[in-house]
Design an enzyme around this catalytic site. Structure first.
Site, mmCIF file in Angstrom:
data_model
loop_
_atom_site.group_PDB
_atom_site.id
_atom_site.type_symbol
_atom_site.label_atom_id
_atom_site.label_comp_id
_atom_site.label_asym_id
_atom_site.label_seq_id
_atom_site.Cartn_x
_atom_site.Cartn_y
_atom_site.Cartn_z
ATOM 1 N N LEU A 1 47.357 36.804 57.119
ATOM 2 C CA LEU A 1 47.120 36.955 55.687
ATOM 3 C C LEU A 1 47.257 35.571 55.056
ATOM 4 O O LEU A 1 48.208 34.845 55.341
ATOM 5 C CB LEU A 1 48.145 37.924 55.088
ATOM 6 C CG LEU A 1 47.908 38.458 53.669
ATOM 7 C CD1 LEU A 1 46.549 39.113 53.541
ATOM 8 C CD2 LEU A 1 49.003 39.453 53.290
ATOM 9 N N ASP A 2 46.278 35.180 54.230
ATOM 10 C CA ASP A 2 46.241 33.837 53.653
ATOM 11 C C ASP A 2 47.557 33.470 52.967
ATOM 12 O O ASP A 2 48.212 34.338 52.380
ATOM 13 C CB ASP A 2 45.120 33.724 52.614
ATOM 14 C CG ASP A 2 43.740 33.873 53.207
ATOM 15 O OD1 ASP A 2 43.607 33.725 54.442
ATOM 16 O OD2 ASP A 2 42.790 34.139 52.442
ATOM 17 N N PRO A 3 47.934 32.183 52.991
ATOM 18 C CA PRO A 3 49.155 31.762 52.295
ATOM 19 C C PRO A 3 49.170 32.164 50.825
ATOM 20 O O PRO A 3 50.204 32.574 50.295
ATOM 21 C CB PRO A 3 49.127 30.228 52.442
ATOM 22 C CG PRO A 3 48.374 29.996 53.717
ATOM 23 C CD PRO A 3 47.319 31.075 53.754
ATOM 24 N N ARG B 1 37.950 35.198 50.898
ATOM 25 C CA ARG B 1 37.667 33.876 50.327
ATOM 26 C C ARG B 1 36.192 33.518 50.473
ATOM 27 O O ARG B 1 35.582 32.971 49.547
ATOM 28 C CB ARG B 1 38.543 32.814 51.005
ATOM 29 C CG ARG B 1 39.986 32.823 50.544
ATOM 30 C CD ARG B 1 40.790 31.754 51.265
ATOM 31 N NE ARG B 1 40.980 32.088 52.665
ATOM 32 C CZ ARG B 1 40.936 31.221 53.677
ATOM 33 N NH1 ARG B 1 40.669 29.940 53.422
ATOM 34 N NH2 ARG B 1 41.153 31.595 54.908
#
Length: 298
Positions: free
Chosen positions: A49-51, A236
């Site tokens: 999971l993206d930062p 994204r």
């Protein structure tokens, strides 16, 4: 007694998925509770999971790691907010500014219409800042170290089951992204097929004073979408591509994973800081076990 099973964390914004695992390991190893065998502790997660993102991150503990494949390949649900007018190298607000684009022509009706193009089976180019591997190295490793990619990132087939517009407004508090260097803007001649980061071939940038003035004086619109998608879908990239489709630019400013497989945010998750209490971890794992047990009996 050694813990085995699955745990769903509400990942905090700003932490990588690996940092969450390391934090959990610290909680376990700082405890003297006999239920934890420190030497045999094994942790893993069911998909990065993206930062920037928050929301459901599935953690496997010891034998629970054997079940993580179900969550890597499962469907996921997200809420994402994009800011129009600016593109970044990471496709989110943590990246450096690469492009400023016009926004005055964008309407809610236009946005709603083009979302249809991103529903169903689509081709999507993953971001350079991603955990995918190319010739044994993570893509984000190439980016962070300024190493030229050995080949172009190829688009991949992904499935977006459902995509809906939740909001479109200029009333918000999000700020444009910044960079530690002089503002970088893509030239119109720069191909979207070229990878953004390449230290040996840095982007030839121009500054369009009209766009800078426009985007400094007005609050660029944001849009919030609800996405149900299959494995391998990058939100994204979705936001980035929506900006391009509208002859503008966009990047993610908020991202929440609402559901991963059968595990839902808040209903099945615990907060990371609550996990310093091993009873919280144990109770959360038991809750998931009970949920799966009930589901298997239906």
């Amino acid at each position: 007694m050694l813990l085995h099973g699955l745990l769903a964390i509400n990942k905090p914004r700003g932490k990588t998925s690996t940092e969450v695992l390391n934090t959990l390991k610290g909680f376990f190893r700082n405890r003297t509770n006999s239920t934890v065998n420190k030497k045999k502790l094994k942790l893993g997660h069911g998909g990065t999971l993206d930062p920037l993102a928050t929301g459901v991150l599935v953690i496997g503990i010891n034998d629970g790691c054997k079940e993580l494949y179900k969550y890597i390949g499962c469907n996921k649900v997200y809420s994402a907010t994009g800011l129009f007018g600016f593109a970044t190298d990471s496709y989110d607000s943590y990246g450096k500014l690469l492009k400023i684009a016009p926004v005055k022509h964008i309407t809610k009706e236009m946005l709603s219409f083009i979302l249809q193009k991103f529903t169903g089976d689509i081709l999507q180019k993953p971001p350079l800042y991603s955990a995918l591997r190319m010739e044994g190295r993570r893509l984000y490793d190439y980016a962070r170290k300024g190493i030229t990619l050995p080949k172009s990132i190829e688009p991949r087939a992904v499935k977006v089951h459902s995509l809906s517009l939740l909001d479109f407004t200029t009333s918000h508090g999000y700020k444009p992204p910044t960079t530690t260097d002089t503002i970088l803007l893509e030239t119109i001649k720069t191909s979207e097929n070229n990878d953004i980061m390449n230290t040996n071939n840095q982007i030839n940038a121009i500054i369009n004073e009209d766009l800078i003035t426009e985007n400094s004086l007005l609050n660029n619109p944001i849009f919030k979408i609800h996405v149900e998608c299959g494995k391998g879908t990058y939100i994204r990239s979705l936001i980035h591509d929506i900006g391009i489709e509208l002859n503008s630019a966009a990047h993610v400013v908020e991202l929440v994973r609402l559901q991963q497989g059968d595990l839902q945010l808040h209903k099945d998750t615990v907060e990371l800081d609550e996990c310093s209490d091993l009873n919280t971890i144990f109770n959360a794992m038991e809750k998931i076990k009970l949920k799966h047990s009930c589901s298997s009996q239906l």
